[in-house]
Write an enzyme that holds these catalytic residues in place. Structure first.
Site, PDB file in Angstrom:
ATOM      1  N   LYS A   2       0.850  -1.199   0.000  1.00 18.37           N
ATOM      2  CA  LYS A   2       0.000   0.000   0.000  1.00 18.37           C
ATOM      3  C   LYS A   2       0.877   1.238   0.000  1.00 18.37           C
ATOM      4  O   LYS A   2       1.999   1.197   0.509  1.00 18.37           O
ATOM      5  CB  LYS A   2      -0.893   0.011   1.251  1.00 18.37           C
ATOM      6  CG  LYS A   2      -2.142   0.829   1.112  1.00 18.37           C
ATOM      7  CD  LYS A   2      -3.153   0.109   0.242  1.00 18.37           C
ATOM      8  CE  LYS A   2      -4.539   0.653   0.337  1.00 18.37           C
ATOM      9  NZ  LYS A   2      -5.519  -0.359  -0.096  1.00 18.37           N
ATOM     10  N   GLY A  61     -20.490   6.658   2.777  1.00 14.35           N
ATOM     11  CA  GLY A  61     -19.581   7.051   1.698  1.00 14.35           C
ATOM     12  C   GLY A  61     -20.347   7.191   0.399  1.00 14.35           C
ATOM     13  O   GLY A  61     -21.408   6.570   0.206  1.00 14.35           O
ATOM     14  N   GLY A  81     -18.220   7.676  -2.630  1.00 17.79           N
ATOM     15  CA  GLY A  81     -17.134   7.683  -3.608  1.00 17.79           C
ATOM     16  C   GLY A  81     -17.341   6.539  -4.595  1.00 17.79           C
ATOM     17  O   GLY A  81     -18.454   6.020  -4.756  1.00 17.79           O
ATOM     18  N   ASN A  82     -16.263   6.162  -5.233  1.00 16.57           N
ATOM     19  CA  ASN A  82     -16.350   5.146  -6.291  1.00 16.57           C
ATOM     20  C   ASN A  82     -16.960   3.830  -5.802  1.00 16.57           C
ATOM     21  O   ASN A  82     -17.864   3.274  -6.449  1.00 16.57           O
ATOM     22  CB  ASN A  82     -14.934   4.924  -6.854  1.00 16.57           C
ATOM     23  CG  ASN A  82     -14.922   3.862  -7.909  1.00 16.57           C
ATOM     24  OD1 ASN A  82     -14.666   2.695  -7.625  1.00 16.57           O
ATOM     25  ND2 ASN A  82     -15.222   4.235  -9.133  1.00 16.57           N
TER      26      ASN A  82
HETATM   27  N1  GLU Z   1      -7.248   0.012  -3.555  1.00 14.59           N
HETATM   28  C1  GLU Z   1      -7.986  -1.195  -3.776  1.00 14.59           C
HETATM   29  C2  GLU Z   1      -8.030  -2.038  -2.521  1.00 14.59           C
HETATM   30  O1  GLU Z   1      -7.905  -1.565  -1.423  1.00 14.59           O
HETATM   31  C3  GLU Z   1      -7.493  -1.947  -4.998  1.00 14.59           C
HETATM   32  C4  GLU Z   1      -6.054  -2.358  -4.949  1.00 14.59           C
HETATM   33  C5  GLU Z   1      -5.534  -2.880  -6.287  1.00 14.59           C
HETATM   34  O2  GLU Z   1      -6.263  -2.954  -7.231  1.00 14.59           O
HETATM   35  O3  GLU Z   1      -4.347  -3.204  -6.292  1.00 14.59           O
HETATM   36  O4  GLU Z   1      -8.306  -3.202  -2.572  1.00 14.59           O
END
Ligand code: GLU
Length: 428
Positions: A107, A219, A221-222
């Site tokens: 992350k 939320g 958002g997307n």
């Molecule tokens: N940000 C998204 C998650 O928390 C997707 C991560 C990704 O596609 O690598 O799962």
């Protein structure tokens, strides 16, 4: 993130310790998995539009890559902390393992508020983050993706910077790219749709037709928007959504008892998921306090905002009628609240399972980039449904077989797979 007493990494480690006990993991495996393999702290100098210079702090954490390259999003948030990114990296490892895709967990984050940055300044933050980290990331080592307040456009800037540094085209460096620029159809919808695939399966188990259910969502958002979209397509009714109000620096809930109109609300929402209060009022929405989404008389709750939202302080407010909680966000439920929810026998679809649709589709995007052949949207979403449904079935079967909570079952499967990979590689 705003609550200073909350430490997401401690929460992630406590969750892990609990499962390490259930799996009877040896000490070396515990030591390996309760910490991250690698983490990078970077400073990103940016020349602002007014000619001044500003330095932003950023992070990338690689929790584990025994099952494949580290994978996970990059967030832009003013309250970002290294401990939150550490927790989110660990959760990514478990998420990729529970849906059984050949990826590890990572992350990233930058402490910044895109509300106050022009597009050019955001582009510089993206490019600067990649410049600092390009040696430590790549298609075969660590692959970022969109997350809180980052989008396909941010991914494309990051890719462009990475390819410029490396001097070659490497579309597998990042996922969540725009369609036509190496992105996959369906990626934008994937996380929210995935949440609803798991809700649909849970409702089947509970023998409740979706058309007889109502939901409340935290939320807008997307993730939230696409979860609402598909839930309405299977005839569910959303009566309440909540979102952050940038002007008032607080959140509000928007309720319409007959069901919210998604298109109408989208029309009065900014690109960060902030709904215009005054316009919503004109359209007949009741404007309620931020936490009201949790107190609604509904069957399903979908927290799809940030971590640490359902806590010991508010868990009692969850209405008697709630049967399912589907975690669209990462880490929205604190351990104390989780224990109370388990006790009430609410059907929990934990984050690592419920919101795994995004990373699963990212994996499909990598596959398509490697082949340089792109699937139709139906094919992507069909494959996503198969993956999510079989992961759900495996978790729910284990939960029933061992008489354990859904979150514990998901963790047992995920941590078990990662521990096995570390052992098979001879690491522990
Ligand atoms: N940000 C998204 C998650 O928390 C997707 C991560 C990704 O596609 O690598 O799962």
């Amino acid at each position: 993130m705003a609550d200073k007493s909350f430490n997401a990494f401690e929460m992630a480690q406590a969750q892990f310790d609990r499962v390490a006990g259930l799996l009877d993991l040896d000490e070396a495996t515990r030591q390996l998995l309760r910490y991250n393999l690698r983490e990078y702290h970077v400073s990103i100098p940016v020349r602002m539009d007014d000619g001044s210079h500003k330095v932003f702090r950023g992070f990338r954490v690689q929790h584990n890559d025994a099952r494949g390259p580290a994978k996970g999003g990059i967030r832009f948030h003013p309250m970002e902390t290294i401990d939150t990114v550490r927790a989110l990296a660990m959760w990514m490892t478990w998420k990729c393992a529970v849906v059984d895709i050949p990826l590890g967990g990572g992350k990233g984050g930058v402490i910044c508020d895109p509300h106050h940055l022009s597009m050019r300044e955001q582009e510089q933050v993206c490019r600067g983050w990649v410049r600092q980290l390009s040696k430590n990331m790549g298609p075969l080592t660590d692959v970022p993706a969109p997350d809180v307040m980052t989008s396909a456009q941010h991914m494309l800037w990051m890719l462009d910077e990475f390819e410029t540094i490396r001097g070659e085209k490497l579309p597998g460096f990042i996922t969540g790219k725009p369609v036509g620029m190496g992105g996959s159809l369906g990626r934008t919808e994937a996380t929210g749709f995935g949440v609803v695939f798991t809700i649909r399966e849970a409702l089947k188990e509970l023998n409740i037709p979706p058309s007889e259910t109502t939901a409340s969502v935290q939320g807008f958002g997307n993730v939230a928007q696409y979860a609402i979209d598909l839930y309405q397509q299977i005839w569910g009714k959303v009566v309440c959504v909540s979102c952050w109000d940038q002007t008032d620096q607080t959140s509000y809930s928007f309720r319409k008892k007959n069901g919210i109109d998604l298109a109408e609300l989208r029309g009065i929402t900014d690109r960060f998921g902030g709904i215009d209060k005054a316009k919503a009022k004109e359209l007949g929405y009741e404007i309620l306090p931020g936490e009201a989404w949790l107190e609604q008389d509904v069957d399903i709750l979908i927290p799809a905002a940030l971590e640490n939202q359902i806590t010991a302080a508010n868990v009692k407010k969850i209405g008697d009628r709630v049967k399912i909680i589907a975690e669209g966000a990462n880490g929205p439920t604190s351990p104390e609240a989780d224990a109370a929810i388990a006790k009430r026998k609410i059907f929990m679809i934990p984050d690592l399972l419920a919101n795994a649709g995004g990373v699963t589709c990212s994996y499909f995007e990598q596959v398509q980039c490697n082949m340089n052949y792109f699937w139709e949207k139906d094919e992507v979403l069909g494959k996503l449904d198969v993956k999510m449904t079989s992961a759900f079935a495996a978790v729910s079967e284990l939960a029933k077989k061992r008489g354990i909570y859904m979150r514990d079952a998901a963790y047992v499967i995920a941590v078990g797979r990662v521990a096995r990979a570390c052992k098979d590689r001879g690491w522990v």
